[in-house]
Design a protein around this motif. Structure first.
Motif, PDB file in Angstrom:
ATOM      1  N   ASP A 341       0.827  -1.210   0.000  1.00 26.15           N
ATOM      2  CA  ASP A 341       0.000   0.000   0.000  1.00 26.15           C
ATOM      3  C   ASP A 341       0.861   1.259   0.000  1.00 26.15           C
ATOM      4  O   ASP A 341       0.595   2.219  -0.727  1.00 26.15           O
ATOM      5  CB  ASP A 341      -0.915   0.008   1.234  1.00 26.15           C
ATOM      6  CG  ASP A 341      -2.148  -0.865   1.061  1.00 26.15           C
ATOM      7  OD1 ASP A 341      -2.391  -1.348  -0.061  1.00 26.15           O
ATOM      8  OD2 ASP A 341      -2.874  -1.068   2.051  1.00 26.15           O
ATOM      9  N   GLN A 342       1.896   1.257   0.845  1.00 25.07           N
ATOM     10  CA  GLN A 342       2.768   2.431   0.936  1.00 25.07           C
ATOM     11  C   GLN A 342       3.483   2.678  -0.386  1.00 25.07           C
ATOM     12  O   GLN A 342       3.582   3.824  -0.854  1.00 25.07           O
ATOM     13  CB  GLN A 342       3.795   2.247   2.056  1.00 25.07           C
ATOM     14  CG  GLN A 342       4.774   3.407   2.185  1.00 25.07           C
ATOM     15  CD  GLN A 342       5.938   3.099   3.109  1.00 25.07           C
ATOM     16  OE1 GLN A 342       6.138   1.968   3.525  1.00 25.07           O
ATOM     17  NE2 GLN A 342       6.718   4.111   3.443  1.00 25.07           N
ATOM     18  N   LEU A 343       3.976   1.619  -1.007  1.00 27.85           N
ATOM     19  CA  LEU A 343       4.700   1.780  -2.261  1.00 27.85           C
ATOM     20  C   LEU A 343       3.757   2.262  -3.370  1.00 27.85           C
ATOM     21  O   LEU A 343       4.125   3.141  -4.162  1.00 27.85           O
ATOM     22  CB  LEU A 343       5.366   0.465  -2.657  1.00 27.85           C
ATOM     23  CG  LEU A 343       6.181   0.472  -3.951  1.00 27.85           C
ATOM     24  CD1 LEU A 343       7.211   1.591  -3.957  1.00 27.85           C
ATOM     25  CD2 LEU A 343       6.861  -0.882  -4.169  1.00 27.85           C
ATOM     26  N   ALA A 344       2.554   1.722  -3.429  1.00 33.65           N
ATOM     27  CA  ALA A 344       1.602   2.169  -4.452  1.00 33.65           C
ATOM     28  C   ALA A 344       1.269   3.648  -4.275  1.00 33.65           C
ATOM     29  O   ALA A 344       1.140   4.387  -5.257  1.00 33.65           O
ATOM     30  CB  ALA A 344       0.334   1.321  -4.391  1.00 33.65           C
ATOM     31  N   ALA A 345       1.155   4.104  -3.020  1.00 33.44           N
ATOM     32  CA  ALA A 345       0.877   5.520  -2.774  1.00 33.44           C
ATOM     33  C   ALA A 345       2.051   6.390  -3.213  1.00 33.44           C
ATOM     34  O   ALA A 345       1.866   7.465  -3.803  1.00 33.44           O
ATOM     35  CB  ALA A 345       0.573   5.748  -1.292  1.00 33.44           C
ATOM     36  N   ALA A 346       3.273   5.930  -2.927  1.00 30.88           N
ATOM     37  CA  ALA A 346       4.456   6.692  -3.331  1.00 30.88           C
ATOM     38  C   ALA A 346       4.567   6.764  -4.850  1.00 30.88           C
ATOM     39  O   ALA A 346       4.952   7.803  -5.409  1.00 30.88           O
ATOM     40  CB  ALA A 346       5.714   6.056  -2.735  1.00 30.88           C
ATOM     41  N   ILE A 347       4.225   5.678  -5.529  1.00 30.23           N
ATOM     42  CA  ILE A 347       4.297   5.660  -6.990  1.00 30.23           C
ATOM     43  C   ILE A 347       3.235   6.586  -7.583  1.00 30.23           C
ATOM     44  O   ILE A 347       3.485   7.276  -8.593  1.00 30.23           O
ATOM     45  CB  ILE A 347       4.131   4.225  -7.518  1.00 30.23           C
ATOM     46  CG1 ILE A 347       5.343   3.374  -7.099  1.00 30.23           C
ATOM     47  CG2 ILE A 347       3.977   4.214  -9.027  1.00 30.23           C
ATOM     48  CD1 ILE A 347       6.679   3.878  -7.606  1.00 30.23           C
ATOM     49  N   ALA A 348       2.062   6.640  -6.980  1.00 34.94           N
ATOM     50  CA  ALA A 348       1.032   7.567  -7.463  1.00 34.94           C
ATOM     51  C   ALA A 348       1.505   9.005  -7.333  1.00 34.94           C
ATOM     52  O   ALA A 348       1.297   9.834  -8.238  1.00 34.94           O
ATOM     53  CB  ALA A 348      -0.265   7.361  -6.686  1.00 34.94           C
TER      54      ALA A 348
END
Length: 500
Positions: A341-348
């Motif tokens: 979840d954290q990585l997907a948010a950072a990528i967004a």
């Protein structure tokens, strides 16, 4: 054929997993891994001989945990455990994810903690090396071991006609597929059924493959950001080490260093008159903090994924040193889910900056370049339609950034009243990786058009090989517009190929 990836239970990486999953690299079992597997199995066999009370081995599963299993039915109980939980529904998982899951399960078994039989481990290895891939429906796991999903995988190994598998591009019932591959069906022994299905290998494999793709894409996004800085003739002062020293956010100093390294030796880095503005738009000024946040999220995801790739999520778990089987919570994977979840948010967040830079490059009042980077003047679309594509990709990135691990449990009143939703988080991370590789390619395409219009005489030395590689993929726009979507896809395929 490529060299085999040696599995030992201790050193599997996302990159090595990608070779097995996406490039069909064969697998080998190390001697020390095999020794640990045998030692773990010996503990299981002693527990059976002594009729120790062990969940899922000599005692039943779920609400039947208090019921003893007669010794003569233990092997058949393994078969029934597989058949009775193969309940997943929906579209089939990508072939790469299933192959990855098989490798993850095999590697975890080589820790010795699963208690898997040698025959079952060899069956996993043989199926991988024969190119036999079970057809596994996606929907059914809540992140408390991928039971209903991994059972479909195990159906193939035991040759159950209710299972289905792909071999040589054709899908067939599991028994026929095994025969076509020249493999015999596995006769599962005691605990094999539980060990083959009670693990999170689907979530782990999908998360690891998405991570590996994102790690490559973020590295390429650093190149794209540097090319935009060159094409815009941006002020490089925000990359000064003093900026990160003044506010040492994790990752920012490293991201700024990478960007400085790409710009080093070029006019932008050496000529104080090269930058055109004192203050640039935020998406250019803040490239290092944005990249730094993504690097930090990648580090956190790497740690969570490495623990899962080379650990044991089995319950019960074999403790070889203690000659016992231990009830564990290791099938519960909130750490993996939250890291995804954290990585997907950072990528967004990173994707939003990339799209903003693309749009700025089309604004003549900011760049002093032709409007929409088109030499065609009035009536020319230039790169403007790509902004719509970028917005569509941004929607996908934003959707993938919605947290999966925050959903409440809906199983109140049952034993399974807590859920990690790791498979859902991993699936979203793969969606993020698919969209971000295209967003990065889109930024590269637009940056190259701006760079060609600008005519930068001396870019950063480390950027020159990238420019040379991108030039044949990015022919300059002419006065007459042309479709650019295929060029974006060609860049993505050449520089960040999809593994799924």
């Amino acid at each position: 054929m490529s060299d085999p990836v040696v599995l030992s239970g201790a050193a599997l990486t996302p990159a090595a997993l990608a070779l097995i999953a996406s490039a069909d690299a064969p697998v080998a079992i190390s001697d020390d891994g095999l020794a640990r597997l045998r030692a773990g199995r010996a503990v299981v066999e002693r527990a059976i001989a002594e009729n120790r009370p062990v969940y899922g081995l000599t005692r039943g599963l779920g609400d039947q945990v208090g019921d003893s299993l007669p010794p003569e039915m233990l092997a058949d109980f393994s078969r029934r455990t597989i058949r009775g939980r193969a309940m997943a529904v929906g579209a089939a998982l990508p072939r790469a994810v299933v192959r990855g899951a098989m490798a993850v399960r095999l590697n975890g078994a080589l820790t010795g903690r699963a208690g898997l039989s040698e025959a079952a481990a060899v069956a996993l290895q043989a199926a991988l090396n024969a190119g036999l891939t079970p057809v596994v429906p996606r929907i059914g796991s809540i992140g408390e071991a991928d039971l209903c999903v991994t059972a479909a995988l195990a159906l193939t190994l035991i040759g159950d006609p209710d299972g289905r598998a792909e071999i040589d591009g054709a899908i067939a019932p599991a028994d026929a597929a095994l025969k076509r591959a020249g493999l015999a069906p596995l006769a599962p022994g005691p605990k094999d059924g539980l060990a083959l299905i009670s693990h999170n290998s689907i979530a782990i494999a999908e998360a690891a493959l998405a991570f590996e793709a994102l790690e490559r894409a973020v590295a390429l996004e650093t190149v794209a950001s540097a090319l935009v800085l060159e094409a815009f003739r941006a002020n490089p002062s925000p990359l000064d080490p003093a900026c990160a020293e003044a506010r040492p956010q994790p990752g920012q100093a490293e991201a700024a260093r990478r960007l400085r390294d790409l710009l080093a030796g070029g006019d932008l880095a050496t000529d104080p008159d090269a930058p055109r503005r004192l203050q640039d738009p935020l998406s250019l000024r803040c490239a290092a903090p944005s990249l730094g946040a993504a690097l930090t999220a990648l580090d956190a995801a790497r740690a969570a994924i490495d623990a899962e790739l080379n650990g044991s999520g089995d319950n019960p778990m074999v403790d070889v040193a203690g000659d016992r089987l231990v009830a564990t919570p290791n099938f519960h994977s909130p750490g993996l889910a939250l890291a995804c979840d954290q990585l997907a948010a950072a990528i967004a967040s990173l994707g939003a900056g990339a799209l903003a830079r693309c749009q700025i490059l089309g604004r003549a009042e900011f760049t002093d370049l032709p409007r929409l980077l088109s030499p065609g003047g009035v009536g020319s679309a230039g790169v403007a339609p790509l902004y719509k594509v970028g917005q569509a990709l941004m929607h996908r990135l934003t959707r993938a950034a919605q947290p999966a691990a925050a959903l409440p449990s809906m199983a109140g009143g049952s034993l399974e009243d807590s859920m990690s939703f790791a498979p859902q988080a991993a699936e979203k991370l793969q969606e993020s990786a698919d969209a971000f590789r295209l967003m990065t390619a889109l930024e590269l395409r637009i940056a190259m058009q701006a760079l060609q219009l600008r005519g930068v005489a001396r870019p950063g030395a480390a950027l020159i090989p990238w420019i040379e590689r991108l030039t044949p993929l990015c022919p300059p726009l002419e006065a007459d517009d042309r479709p650019l979507g295929r060029e974006v896809e060609a860049i993505a395929d050449a520089l960040t190929p999809s593994g799924a």
